[in-house]
Design a protein around this motif. Structure first.
Motif, PDB file in Angstrom:
ATOM      1  N   TYR A   1      71.689  15.806  12.834  1.00  0.00           N
ATOM      2  CA  TYR A   1      73.014  15.318  13.230  1.00  0.00           C
ATOM      3  C   TYR A   1      72.978  14.920  14.708  1.00  0.00           C
ATOM      4  O   TYR A   1      72.048  15.292  15.440  1.00  0.00           O
ATOM      5  N   LEU A   2      74.014  14.231  15.126  1.00  0.00           N
ATOM      6  CA  LEU A   2      74.117  13.778  16.518  1.00  0.00           C
ATOM      7  C   LEU A   2      74.020  14.955  17.499  1.00  0.00           C
ATOM      8  O   LEU A   2      73.302  14.884  18.501  1.00  0.00           O
ATOM      9  N   ASP A   3      74.728  16.050  17.207  1.00  0.00           N
ATOM     10  CA  ASP A   3      74.707  17.178  18.150  1.00  0.00           C
ATOM     11  C   ASP A   3      73.314  17.802  18.249  1.00  0.00           C
ATOM     12  O   ASP A   3      72.927  18.327  19.301  1.00  0.00           O
ATOM     13  N   GLN A   4      72.522  17.714  17.155  1.00  0.00           N
ATOM     14  CA  GLN A   4      71.154  18.252  17.202  1.00  0.00           C
ATOM     15  C   GLN A   4      70.251  17.371  18.063  1.00  0.00           C
ATOM     16  O   GLN A   4      69.389  17.873  18.792  1.00  0.00           O
ATOM     17  N   PHE A   5      70.461  16.042  17.990  1.00  0.00           N
ATOM     18  CA  PHE A   5      69.692  15.153  18.878  1.00  0.00           C
ATOM     19  C   PHE A   5      70.060  15.423  20.339  1.00  0.00           C
ATOM     20  O   PHE A   5      69.197  15.388  21.225  1.00  0.00           O
ATOM     21  N   ALA A   6      71.341  15.713  20.599  1.00  0.00           N
ATOM     22  CA  ALA A   6      71.792  16.009  21.973  1.00  0.00           C
ATOM     23  C   ALA A   6      71.118  17.292  22.483  1.00  0.00           C
ATOM     24  O   ALA A   6      70.617  17.354  23.609  1.00  0.00           O
TER      25      ALA A   6
END
Length: 285
Positions: A273-278
């Protein structure tokens, strides 16, 4: 003047000016008043708004925008359309037509001069081959946007709003969702255009987030990681990142960062997910 959403009027104008459709510009003109009304409503255009239109064509949507907005700034790359636009938009004194490539235009300057730097609304019927560069250019250059309402190929619209675990999920999904909230306004069959394209389209509204849904220490690095992950989506994230010429991380560094954020060393980018890439980005800083 009769509206160009009447197919007969479109044919009449095209024949009058001996206009030839340019494949290189991906020209398909809308000929459906219901779809045009949905676009204007979907974008929420009011008399207070300055609207940037990308690719007015012969002015079909521009006519509707001019009636709904305070001012319309229409950017058209094909100089052969300028005399047509001069005629079809002659009843409107609140439209400016610019013959320019949207990718080369300083839109921050336009917003500053025309709307005192306040957020603008962008409406476009985008050629399919250039959809992603235009959308990403608007977001990455931090043009002050309220929303971006665009006609795109249906599968591209689907790609913008999906999450992990689907084949459509990719770098575009993550980039769009970082900057904006996507909402499908309407699905548009190919018979609503002249000439008729080979694929169906969709109108999608991207409402700019006031602040991104995730915080990250280095936005550019995050998008480099995302691009690396999806350029080689069948590979593990470790291999995709270490094989990427844009990045300079060892396998050990990537494995350690994955471990720090609680992810498997064999995970693929398409599962994140986006937050994991962040979080991964911050662990690599």
């Amino acid at each position: 003047m009769e509206k160009l959403s009447n197919p007969q009027k479109t044919i009449e104008i095209i024949q009058k000016y001996h206009f030839n459709f340019q494949k290189k510009f991906g020209q398909n003109f809308l000929i459906d008043s219901h779809v045009l009304e949905k676009i204007i409503a979907g974008a929420g255009v009011t008399k207070d708004d300055f609207v940037l239109e990308i690719g007015p064509g012969i002015g079909t949507m521009t006519q509707y925008l001019a009636e709904a907005a305070r001012e319309v700034y229409a950017v058209e790359i094909d100089k052969n359309l300028l005399p047509i636009l001069a005629e079809t938009l002659s009843p409107y004194d609140n439209v400016t037509v610019i013959n320019e490539d949207i990718l080369k235009l300083d839109l921050n300057k336009v917003a500053e001069e025309k709307n005192q730097g306040r957020p603008i609304k962008v409406v476009a019927n985008l050629p399919y081959y250039i959809t992603t560069p235009i959308i990403m250019g608007l977001f990455e250059n931090h043009v002050p946007l309220d929303n971006l309402t665009v006609m795109v190929q249906k599968e591209v619209a689907d790609r913008m709003k999906v999450g992990p675990g689907t084949k459509d999920y990719g770098a575009l999904s993550l980039a769009v969702q970082y900057y904006a909230k996507p909402y499908i306004v309407a699905n548009v069959p190919c018979n609503c255009f002249m000439p008729r394209p080979n694929v169906d389209s969709a109108v999608i509204r991207l409402t700019r987030h006031e602040k991104p849904p995730v915080e990250v220490g280095d936005e550019q690095l995050m998008f480099k990681l995302i691009r690396a992950a999806f350029n080689q989506r069948r590979k593990t994230l470790v291999n995709a990142v270490t094989n990427c010429g844009e990045l300079d991380f060892s396998k050990e560094q990537v494995q350690k960062a994955l471990e720090t954020v609680g992810l498997s060393p064999t995970v693929r980018g398409e599962a994140l997910y986006l937050d994991q890439f962040a979080k991964l980005t911050d662990a690599l800083l």
